[in-house]
Design a protein around this motif. Sequence first.
Motif, PDB file in Angstrom:
ATOM      1  N   LEU A   1       0.849  -1.185   0.000  1.00 34.68           N
ATOM      2  CA  LEU A   1       0.000   0.000   0.000  1.00 34.68           C
ATOM      3  C   LEU A   1       0.884   1.235   0.000  1.00 34.68           C
ATOM      4  N   ASP A   2       0.537   2.213  -0.859  1.00 32.35           N
ATOM      5  CA  ASP A   2       1.205   3.522  -0.842  1.00 32.35           C
ATOM      6  C   ASP A   2       0.192   4.541  -0.338  1.00 32.35           C
ATOM      7  N   MET A   3       0.418   5.063   0.864  1.00 31.65           N
ATOM      8  CA  MET A   3      -0.512   6.017   1.464  1.00 31.65           C
ATOM      9  C   MET A   3      -0.169   7.447   1.055  1.00 31.65           C
ATOM     10  N   GLY A   4      -1.197   8.213   0.691  1.00 31.10           N
ATOM     11  CA  GLY A   4      -0.962   9.595   0.289  1.00 31.10           C
ATOM     12  C   GLY A   4      -0.151   9.660  -0.989  1.00 31.10           C
TER      13      GLY A   4
ATOM     14  N   GLN B   1       4.671   8.588   2.506  1.00 31.15           N
ATOM     15  CA  GLN B   1       5.560   9.741   2.360  1.00 31.15           C
ATOM     16  C   GLN B   1       4.748  11.022   2.571  1.00 31.15           C
ATOM     17  N   HIS B   2       4.973  11.668   3.707  1.00 31.27           N
ATOM     18  CA  HIS B   2       4.359  12.964   4.026  1.00 31.27           C
ATOM     19  C   HIS B   2       2.847  12.860   4.146  1.00 31.27           C
ATOM     20  N   GLU B   3       2.350  11.730   4.612  1.00 28.89           N
ATOM     21  CA  GLU B   3       0.911  11.539   4.786  1.00 28.89           C
ATOM     22  C   GLU B   3       0.618  11.238   6.255  1.00 28.89           C
ATOM     23  N   SER B   4      -0.502  11.746   6.751  1.00 26.15           N
ATOM     24  CA  SER B   4      -0.901  11.445   8.117  1.00 26.15           C
ATOM     25  C   SER B   4      -1.290   9.973   8.224  1.00 26.15           C
ATOM     26  N   TYR B   5      -1.311   9.470   9.446  1.00 32.74           N
ATOM     27  CA  TYR B   5      -1.691   8.083   9.644  1.00 32.74           C
ATOM     28  C   TYR B   5      -2.102   7.854  11.098  1.00 32.74           C
ATOM     29  N   SER B   6      -2.802   6.761  11.323  1.00 32.34           N
ATOM     30  CA  SER B   6      -3.090   6.255  12.660  1.00 32.34           C
ATOM     31  C   SER B   6      -2.199   5.045  12.876  1.00 32.34           C
ATOM     32  N   ALA B   7      -1.341   5.096  13.883  1.00 35.48           N
ATOM     33  CA  ALA B   7      -0.414   3.988  14.135  1.00 35.48           C
ATOM     34  C   ALA B   7      -1.174   2.694  14.427  1.00 35.48           C
ATOM     35  N   ILE B   8      -2.281   2.793  15.149  1.00 34.19           N
ATOM     36  CA  ILE B   8      -3.085   1.612  15.468  1.00 34.19           C
ATOM     37  C   ILE B   8      -3.667   0.996  14.201  1.00 34.19           C
ATOM     38  N   GLU B   9      -4.136   1.858  13.297  1.00 37.04           N
ATOM     39  CA  GLU B   9      -4.712   1.360  12.041  1.00 37.04           C
ATOM     40  C   GLU B   9      -3.636   0.760  11.143  1.00 37.04           C
TER      41      GLU B   9
ATOM     42  N   GLY C   1       5.324  -7.650   8.635  1.00 35.58           N
ATOM     43  CA  GLY C   1       5.249  -6.677   7.549  1.00 35.58           C
ATOM     44  C   GLY C   1       5.940  -5.374   7.925  1.00 35.58           C
ATOM     45  N   ASN C   2       6.393  -4.642   6.919  1.00 35.37           N
ATOM     46  CA  ASN C   2       7.135  -3.410   7.152  1.00 35.37           C
ATOM     47  C   ASN C   2       6.309  -2.171   6.819  1.00 35.37           C
ATOM     48  N   ILE C   3       6.533  -1.118   7.580  1.00 34.10           N
ATOM     49  CA  ILE C   3       6.081   0.205   7.176  1.00 34.10           C
ATOM     50  C   ILE C   3       7.316   1.087   7.015  1.00 34.10           C
ATOM     51  N   ILE C   4       7.288   1.925   6.004  1.00 33.44           N
ATOM     52  CA  ILE C   4       8.360   2.893   5.778  1.00 33.44           C
ATOM     53  C   ILE C   4       7.691   4.242   5.599  1.00 33.44           C
ATOM     54  N   THR C   5       7.984   5.173   6.492  1.00 36.63           N
ATOM     55  CA  THR C   5       7.359   6.485   6.388  1.00 36.63           C
ATOM     56  C   THR C   5       8.389   7.590   6.490  1.00 36.63           C
ATOM     57  N   GLN C   6       8.248   8.572   5.627  1.00 36.92           N
ATOM     58  CA  GLN C   6       8.996   9.829   5.751  1.00 36.92           C
ATOM     59  C   GLN C   6       7.966  10.905   6.072  1.00 36.92           C
TER      60      GLN C   6
ATOM     61  N   ARG D   1      12.176  16.922   8.603  1.00 41.08           N
ATOM     62  CA  ARG D   1      11.854  15.605   8.056  1.00 41.08           C
ATOM     63  C   ARG D   1      12.362  14.508   8.981  1.00 41.08           C
ATOM     64  N   PHE D   2      11.607  13.424   9.046  1.00 46.57           N
ATOM     65  CA  PHE D   2      12.140  12.242   9.722  1.00 46.57           C
ATOM     66  C   PHE D   2      11.676  10.976   9.023  1.00 46.57           C
ATOM     67  N   LEU D   3      12.494   9.942   9.152  1.00 45.47           N
ATOM     68  CA  LEU D   3      12.275   8.674   8.469  1.00 45.47           C
ATOM     69  C   LEU D   3      12.186   7.553   9.493  1.00 45.47           C
ATOM     70  N   ILE D   4      11.230   6.675   9.303  1.00 51.32           N
ATOM     71  CA  ILE D   4      11.094   5.508  10.183  1.00 51.32           C
ATOM     72  C   ILE D   4      10.815   4.263   9.334  1.00 51.32           C
ATOM     73  N   LYS D   5      11.537   3.218   9.617  1.00 50.21           N
ATOM     74  CA  LYS D   5      11.212   1.879   9.091  1.00 50.21           C
ATOM     75  C   LYS D   5      10.907   1.014  10.293  1.00 50.21           C
ATOM     76  N   ALA D   6       9.741   0.374  10.285  1.00 45.94           N
ATOM     77  CA  ALA D   6       9.324  -0.428  11.423  1.00 45.94           C
ATOM     78  C   ALA D   6       8.701  -1.743  10.942  1.00 45.94           C
TER      79      ALA D   6
END
Length: 253
Positions: A56-59, A122-130, A139-144, A245-250
């Motif tokens: 999935l690509d969010m935003g 990338q640069h999109e809001s999100y709910s961590a729980i969702e 599974g991985n999430i990658i967000t900037q 800016r910040f980057l997270i891979k989780a």
Amino acid sequence: MDTDAQFMDYLKDVDHDFTGWDFSFITGTGRMQTQLLPWSYGSIAKTAIQQSKIMLDMGTGGGEFLSLLRPLPDHVYATEGYEPNVAIAKKRLEPLGVKVIEFIDDANLAFNNGQFDLILNQHESYSAIELRRISSSGGNIITQQVGGTDCYQINDKLGVPLNKEFQNWCLESALEELEASGFKIVESKEAFPVQRFYDIGALAYYLKAIPWQIPDFSIQGYMNELYNVHCMIKEKGYFDVNQHRFLIKAEAR
């Protein structure tokens, strides 16, 4: 040309069409330039995509970025919350096999539990729980993300406080949310690169394209403040601000 005439001349073209997430009208001519980040979100994302089966690509904006990361997995979804971009994204991405979905609520995405082995954001809001709900185990999430102090110097010069709701949005607070929601942090970084404006028209165009920086922005409403920045640019040659800016891979536990 005198200063007043030059000021007004720069402001003539700020209504140039802005679509998707394309700032080339001012970046392609060097009127706005941004310092490079110490990481490449695109390179990190591309590596992860090669190992994904359903992502999935969010935003996704107008789909510009995602379309450049081919080859894509067999099953790809993209969400976009800004209505004018949805049709643009569909036109660009659906021929590539991507299903584009418009969404409104970060906390209520129309996907199944554990559906994705990779989520890009990338640069999109999100709910961590969702995010955890729709991520498969492992599974991985990658967000900037854009931090809460992004380009605060613009707000200072125009006399508009930063949005209190997002002012404390930073790497530390994002990490706490994700860990509390069931993610293991794999990688994280934060940076404050310089973004430089070389004329007042470029700044005005930028502010019209991103209305969340100065929510009530209009040239007429901020004429005096813009003129003061114009005079500063005339004297110094540019107006510098710091992005956040910040980057997270989780990984989903």
